[in-house]
Design a protein around this motif. Structure first.
Motif, short mmCIF file in Angstrom:
data_model
loop_
_atom_site.label_atom_id
_atom_site.label_comp_id
_atom_site.label_asym_id
_atom_site.label_seq_id
_atom_site.Cartn_x
_atom_site.Cartn_y
_atom_site.Cartn_z
N VAL A 4 53.96 37.54 45.33
CA VAL A 4 52.61 38.57 45.51
C VAL A 4 53.21 39.43 46.88
O VAL A 4 53.31 38.79 48.01
CB VAL A 4 51.41 38.03 45.86
CG1 VAL A 4 50.43 38.96 45.90
CG2 VAL A 4 50.89 36.89 44.70
N ALA A 5 53.09 40.73 46.71
CA ALA A 5 53.31 41.56 47.63
C ALA A 5 52.41 42.52 47.78
O ALA A 5 51.90 43.30 46.76
CB ALA A 5 54.75 42.34 47.61
N SER A 6 51.73 43.02 49.00
CA SER A 6 50.81 43.79 49.20
C SER A 6 51.47 45.41 49.17
O SER A 6 52.59 45.64 49.33
CB SER A 6 50.09 43.81 50.60
OG SER A 6 49.47 42.60 50.53
N PHE A 17 55.16 40.20 41.10
CA PHE A 17 56.34 40.00 40.47
C PHE A 17 56.70 38.74 39.95
O PHE A 17 56.29 37.70 40.41
CB PHE A 17 57.48 40.46 41.48
CG PHE A 17 57.33 41.71 42.25
CD1 PHE A 17 56.58 42.02 43.10
CD2 PHE A 17 57.86 42.80 41.58
CE1 PHE A 17 56.48 42.88 44.08
CE2 PHE A 17 57.66 43.91 42.21
CZ PHE A 17 57.25 44.23 43.24
N ALA A 18 56.72 38.49 38.61
CA ALA A 18 57.14 37.43 37.75
C ALA A 18 58.49 37.01 37.91
O ALA A 18 59.48 37.95 37.93
CB ALA A 18 56.72 37.47 36.48
N SER A 43 48.63 33.99 32.82
CA SER A 43 49.68 33.27 31.88
C SER A 43 50.39 34.16 31.48
O SER A 43 50.16 35.36 30.88
CB SER A 43 48.62 32.40 31.03
OG SER A 43 48.05 31.46 31.62
N MET A 44 51.64 33.84 31.56
CA MET A 44 52.87 34.77 30.81
C MET A 44 53.67 34.09 29.90
O MET A 44 53.99 32.76 30.11
CB MET A 44 53.79 35.43 31.96
CG MET A 44 52.79 36.34 32.66
SD MET A 44 54.46 37.01 33.62
CE MET A 44 55.59 37.78 32.64
N LEU A 45 53.96 34.58 28.81
CA LEU A 45 55.13 34.21 27.89
C LEU A 45 56.32 34.76 28.04
O LEU A 45 56.38 36.16 28.11
CB LEU A 45 54.53 34.27 26.66
CG LEU A 45 53.13 33.44 26.07
CD1 LEU A 45 52.80 34.07 24.52
CD2 LEU A 45 53.45 31.83 26.14
#
Length: 188
Positions: A4-6, A17-18, A43-45
């Motif tokens: 996580v980036a502000s 960013f994943a 949730s990501m696939l």
């Protein structure tokens, strides 16, 4: 685990960013909601690197190495369609299932294939050793004495004889490698 980036100062947006390319399959929060630690937010696939998690008993896990070749079949396509893969991780700690220690082995499909979908039932065949030009016999014809020795009954013209054989690896399809003791063409 996303980073996580502000965004720039003065803006109230946050960028996430994943660590892999994918499609968001579920968002578990609404705008303005306070998130508790440990709650799944998104949730990501993966869209380009599907994985299979296999549970392997301790007796077999010692043969598996990272990078081992794997042939996967998916129930949706039957046993005739093989998807190549490799072992990418072997969990160093066991879980007990039915009084048997099992280890999680992570297997990653090679390349992209649009036929693979999340949630499909997979059957894995981990290749622990490949040997070419060997003599193999059905294991049911071999009386195993120990890991490296056994006996077989060889049919002769007048009388059958018991021969001691030196054993190799157990192969696919219920076959056993015979290193010496019988010749190709012998009738067992």
């Amino acid at each position: 685990e996303a980073q996580v980036a502000s965004a720039q100062a003065g803006l109230s947006k946050t960028l996430i960013f994943a660590p892999f390319a994918g499609t968001i399959s579920e968002v578990g929060v609404t705008t303005g909601e306070t998130v508790a630690s440990g709650k799944t937010v998104i949730s990501m696939l993966a869209t380009n690197a599907f994985e299979v998690e296999a549970k392997v008993p301790e007796i077999d896990v010692v043969k598996i190495k990272i990078g081992s070749k794997v042939n996967i079949t998916l129930d949706a396509y039957g046993t005739g369609v093989i998807f190549p893969a490799t072992v990418t991780r072997v969990n160093p700690t066991a879980n007990i299932e039915g009084n048997v220690p099992v280890y999680k082995v992570l297997i990653t499909f090679k390349g992209e294939d649009i036929r693979i979908k999340s949630g499909m039932t997979a059957n894995v065949n981990i290749i622990t050793e490949e040997i070419e030009n060997t003599l193999n016999v059905p294991a049911r014809f071999v009386k195993v004495i120990d890991e490296s020795k056994g006996t077989v009954i060889v049919r002769g013209k007048d009388v059958d004889s018991v021969r001691e054989v030196i054993l190799g690896v157990r192969a696919e399809g219920g076959l056993m490698q015979i290193k010496s003791g019988v010749l190709e063409g012998d009738i067992l």
